[in-house]
Design a protein around this motif. Structure first.
Motif, short mmCIF file in Angstrom:
data_model
loop_
_atom_site.label_atom_id
_atom_site.label_comp_id
_atom_site.label_asym_id
_atom_site.label_seq_id
_atom_site.Cartn_x
_atom_site.Cartn_y
_atom_site.Cartn_z
N GLY A 194 0.66 -1.28 0.05
CA GLY A 194 0.02 -0.07 -0.02
C GLY A 194 0.60 1.20 0.05
N ASN A 195 2.30 1.21 -0.01
CA ASN A 195 2.87 2.24 -0.09
C ASN A 195 3.46 2.72 -1.53
N ILE A 196 2.73 2.55 -2.36
CA ILE A 196 3.28 2.72 -3.76
C ILE A 196 3.85 4.14 -4.17
N TYR A 197 3.19 5.06 -3.64
CA TYR A 197 3.44 6.66 -3.64
C TYR A 197 4.93 6.88 -2.92
N ALA A 198 5.14 6.05 -1.91
CA ALA A 198 6.63 6.03 -1.38
C ALA A 198 7.46 5.60 -2.20
N TRP A 199 7.07 4.43 -3.02
CA TRP A 199 8.17 3.59 -3.93
C TRP A 199 8.35 4.70 -5.08
N LEU A 200 7.26 5.66 -5.42
CA LEU A 200 7.61 6.54 -6.68
C LEU A 200 8.63 7.74 -6.08
N TRP A 201 8.32 7.97 -4.68
CA TRP A 201 9.25 8.99 -4.38
C TRP A 201 10.71 8.43 -4.11
N ASP A 202 10.68 7.13 -3.75
CA ASP A 202 12.05 6.52 -3.68
C ASP A 202 12.63 6.29 -5.08
N ALA A 203 11.89 6.08 -5.95
CA ALA A 203 12.66 6.00 -7.23
C ALA A 203 13.00 7.44 -7.82
N LEU A 204 12.51 8.31 -7.60
CA LEU A 204 12.82 9.80 -7.76
C LEU A 204 14.14 9.95 -6.98
N ALA A 205 14.19 9.77 -5.90
CA ALA A 205 15.24 9.99 -4.81
C ALA A 205 16.50 9.23 -5.44
N ARG A 206 16.27 7.99 -5.74
CA ARG A 206 17.31 7.00 -6.26
C ARG A 206 17.97 7.53 -7.49
N THR A 207 17.00 7.82 -8.40
CA THR A 207 17.65 8.40 -9.78
C THR A 207 18.39 9.56 -9.46
N ARG A 208 17.85 10.54 -8.54
CA ARG A 208 18.80 11.70 -8.34
C ARG A 208 20.15 11.59 -7.62
N LYS A 211 21.42 6.03 -8.05
CA LYS A 211 21.38 4.66 -7.46
C LYS A 211 20.22 3.91 -8.39
N GLU A 212 20.44 2.58 -8.48
CA GLU A 212 19.38 1.72 -9.17
C GLU A 212 17.96 1.72 -8.55
N GLY A 216 12.57 -4.84 -7.20
CA GLY A 216 12.13 -5.91 -6.19
C GLY A 216 11.49 -5.41 -4.76
N SER A 217 11.80 -3.94 -4.90
CA SER A 217 11.10 -3.46 -3.38
C SER A 217 9.65 -3.02 -3.68
N LEU A 218 9.26 -3.17 -5.07
CA LEU A 218 7.71 -2.58 -5.36
C LEU A 218 6.90 -3.35 -4.38
N PRO A 219 5.92 -2.34 -3.64
CA PRO A 219 4.76 -2.88 -2.70
C PRO A 219 3.83 -3.57 -3.51
N LYS A 220 2.85 -4.30 -2.76
CA LYS A 220 1.86 -4.83 -3.71
C LYS A 220 0.94 -3.60 -3.94
N ILE A 230 2.15 5.22 -13.90
CA ILE A 230 3.52 5.76 -13.55
C ILE A 230 4.55 4.81 -12.98
N VAL A 231 4.11 3.91 -12.20
CA VAL A 231 4.99 2.83 -11.77
C VAL A 231 5.54 2.31 -13.13
N ALA A 232 4.86 2.06 -14.13
CA ALA A 232 5.40 1.29 -15.28
C ALA A 232 6.48 2.18 -16.18
N LEU A 233 6.03 3.26 -16.03
CA LEU A 233 6.97 4.44 -16.59
C LEU A 233 8.45 4.45 -15.92
N TYR A 234 8.39 4.41 -14.68
CA TYR A 234 9.46 4.60 -14.09
C TYR A 234 10.12 3.10 -14.05
N LEU A 235 9.72 1.95 -14.30
CA LEU A 235 10.39 0.70 -14.47
C LEU A 235 10.66 0.77 -15.92
N GLY A 236 10.40 1.60 -17.07
CA GLY A 236 11.05 1.51 -18.14
C GLY A 236 9.99 0.50 -18.99
#
Lengths: 308, 307
Positions: A194-208, A211-212, A216-220, A230-236
């Motif tokens: 349920g923390n998919i928005y945190a994952w999006l922010w984590d992805a942005l921070a990792r990109t900045r 970091k990779e 595997g850390s994607l929550p359900k 948006i998740v699909a975009l971030y995963l390419g």
């Protein structure tokens, strides 16, 4: 019981002014206010105030509650008039200053909102929410530096044992402490589904942070629902166009929020990939269109200062 | 409202000021002697605060006749640079379901011109712009407390008055009810709801007046199948989310003083330990002028506007 005339013995008894039905109307108005019945509360409080015979402390609360009811009905000008009447009775009352600053903010009267927040912070220097709102006001005024200063204050006022959180992470992101931000996002993601928005922010921070992004850390989360595109975009696995197309689908009420998020998260994605020209119009749209209650609103305002 | 789990009386001296020796006696002329007249401010939800000074600084304290112990907010703790201490064997529940475990000792506490030393206040984590803490019967109970909601005044009065001779604010008949003081602090009075008797706790710190379904059934003859019950769904009461029902009560009477159409909610039994009583919150109490004579164990009641 024997009645004894003691009025002369207690001065306050003799001095108290007479009040009429307005007191009953005030009590009824307060009860309706507590129930969230704003229209009925306004009517009763109108009656309570009409006779102009309440003692000042009750006059204050009658105006304050009516102001709050008006604000909840989006009657901002009437709300501001009521909060101003309360402040005439108690010029530095923190409740009234806070409420009026929110009403000013709601009408876009940013200078007046800032002025009330300055006064509020002067009397309540540890009031986290006041710094948070002033940060938003200053972000909207285009004063990114002052906004960041207040956001740093919000962070510093948090309890030491507050723990990690999405909002703390976003605050850290806004003040440029990206490592701390990423620690917060990552921790929230690991706490469960349920923390998919945190994952999006984590992805942005990792990109900045170069970091990779961790698939595997994607929550359900529901892959058929927003914000899955948006998740699909971030995963390419998808494109910007697919995100915007998906944002325009679904329930009518949800579309403005989805559109805000599409502009913000795609814009940020482009920014983190050094595409400032592509990002700029999207961030501008997010800053203009995101509801103020969305977590993306303030970061979008601040990002404007860094755009070409 | 504050809910107790275990209780240890912390305060050694409950009186704020050293009373003069003559204050312990009835005045020969039966005059009431006011110790302090304090301006009451009404919070947006109807509860009331009075001014108090902690270490010489002004704060607003919510009057909580249903509280077990005085509390201060985290803001006060920070502002006064207190170092809270963990209580030994005492755990209290604050507003909602917050556990109160830490306390501070206020070396100088004042109400009006009264000063007291070394008062214990538990630390609550509520964050309110309207109040900085709560004042419970731990202090209030040492005095007669005169609550004049309609005129925004709270008087603390010496408790040694001539029996029954306190109603100064009106020539009309006041109701006098006996009060039970439960657990050294809580006020319990008999009331009549739609003609049926039930005991009620007087709690100025409670927003809502309510009665549990069990008490409604046993004392008021209203059970879950009553067709007049209207469900409000599950909403927060006493810090817990629970099923709440509205019922069209017609009257709530204290002897000869009657409140018409009182708003008393019916809640599930798990919300309140005192399943047999009704809890009188500020919405109803504000409609009255209350004089609480803790020592005399009586409460004098008139309509708020009686004068």
């Amino acid at each position: 019981m024997k009645q004894v005339a003691l009025a002369a013995l207690i001065s306050i008894g003799a001095a108290a002014p007479a009040i009429g039905a307005s007191y009953d109307d005030l009590n009824a108005g307060i009860q309706l206010y507590n129930l969230g019945d704003w229209n009925a509360a306004v009517l009763k409080l109108d009656q309570a105030l009409a006779a102009n015979d309440l003692v000042p402390s009750l006059n204050f609360v009658a105006h304050f509650d009516r102001g709050q009811a008006h604000r909840n009905l989006s009657h901002y000008d009437q709300a501001i008039a009521d909060f101003s009447a309360s402040l005439e009775l108690r010029p530095v009352d923190p409740l009234a200053l806070s409420a009026r600053s929110l009403a000013y903010f709601g009408t876009g009267k940013l200078d007046q909102a800032a002025s009330d927040l300055d006064a509020l912070i002067a009397i309540r220097p540890m009031l986290t929410g006041a710094y948070g709102l002033r940060a938003a006001v200053n972000a909207k005024r285009g004063r990114a530096g002052e906004s960041v200063k207040d956001l740093k204050m919000v962070l510093s006022l948090q309890p030491k044992n507050a723990g990690y959180g999405l909002e703390t992470g976003i605050l850290a992101w806004e003040v440029g402490e990206i490592d701390d931000a990423q620690d917060n996002f990552s921790s929230v993601v690991s706490k469960g589904p349920g923390n998919i928005y945190a994952w999006l922010w984590d992805a942005l921070a990792r990109t900045r942070l170069t970091k990779e992004i961790r698939r595997g850390s994607l929550p359900k989360f529901d892959k058929d629902k927003w914000p899955a595109p948006i998740v699909a975009l971030y995963l390419g696995e998808s494109t910007q166009d697919a995100v915007f197309a998906a944002a325009a689908q679904g329930e009518t009420q949800a579309i403005p929020g989805q559109s805000c998020e599409a502009n913000f998260y795609v814009g940020e994605w482009l920014l983190q990939h050094q595409d400032r020209t592509g990002a700029a119009p999207l961030i501008r749209k997010a800053a203009a269109q995101c509801p103020t209650g969305f977590v993306e609103w303030n970061p979008a305002q601040l990002e404007l200062a860094n755009l070409p | 409202m504050t809910k107790k789990t275990t209780w240890v009386c912390f305060a050694a001296g409950l009186f704020l000021a050293v009373m003069p020796a003559h204050a312990q006696e009835q005045p020969p002329d039966c005059k009431l002697r006011i110790i302090a007249t304090l301006d009451m401010q009404t919070l947006p939800d109807g509860r009331v605060t009075i001014p108090g000074q902690i270490e010489g600084h002004d704060y607003r304290l919510m009057v909580d006749t249903g509280g077990y112990i005085n509390t201060v907010s985290q803001r006060v703790v920070k502002q006064e640079s207190y170092r809270p201490r963990r209580s030994q064997g005492t755990t209290l529940r604050g507003m909602g379901t917050t556990l109160l475990e830490d306390y501070v000792t206020v070396s100088d506490f004042a109400l009006g011109r009264l000063h007291g030393k070394d008062f214990v206040f538990f630390v609550d984590d509520f964050d309110s712009l309207g109040e900085d803490g709560t004042l419970a019967p731990q202090i209030l109970g040492a005095y007669d407390v005169d609550l004049d909601f309609a005129h925004g005044k709270l008087n603390l009065i010496y408790p040694e008055h001539c029996p029954g001779r306190v109603v100064y604010w009106t020539q009309t008949q006041a109701t006098v009810v006996p009060i039970e003081i439960e657990g050294k602090t809580h006020i319990r009075i008999p009331v009549t709801v739609d003609g049926k008797e039930i005991n009620a706790m007087v709690d100025t710190g409670a927003l809502t007046s309510f009665v549990t379904m069990r008490a409604a059934s046993s004392h008021l003859g209203i059970d879950e199948k009553n067709p007049a019950l209207k469900s409000r769904g599950s909403i927060p009461v006493n810090g817990m989310s629970a099923p709440v029902f509205n019922y069209p009560f017609q009257t709530l009477s204290f002897g000869g003083v009657t409140v018409n159409h009182p708003r008393v909610e019916i809640v599930s039994d798990n919300v309140w330990d005192d399943k047999n009583d009704l809890l009188l919150g500020i919405g109803i109490l504000r409609q009255l002028h209350l004089y609480i004579a803790y020592k005399e164990k009586k409460m004098y009641i008139t309509p708020a506007l009686a004068n």
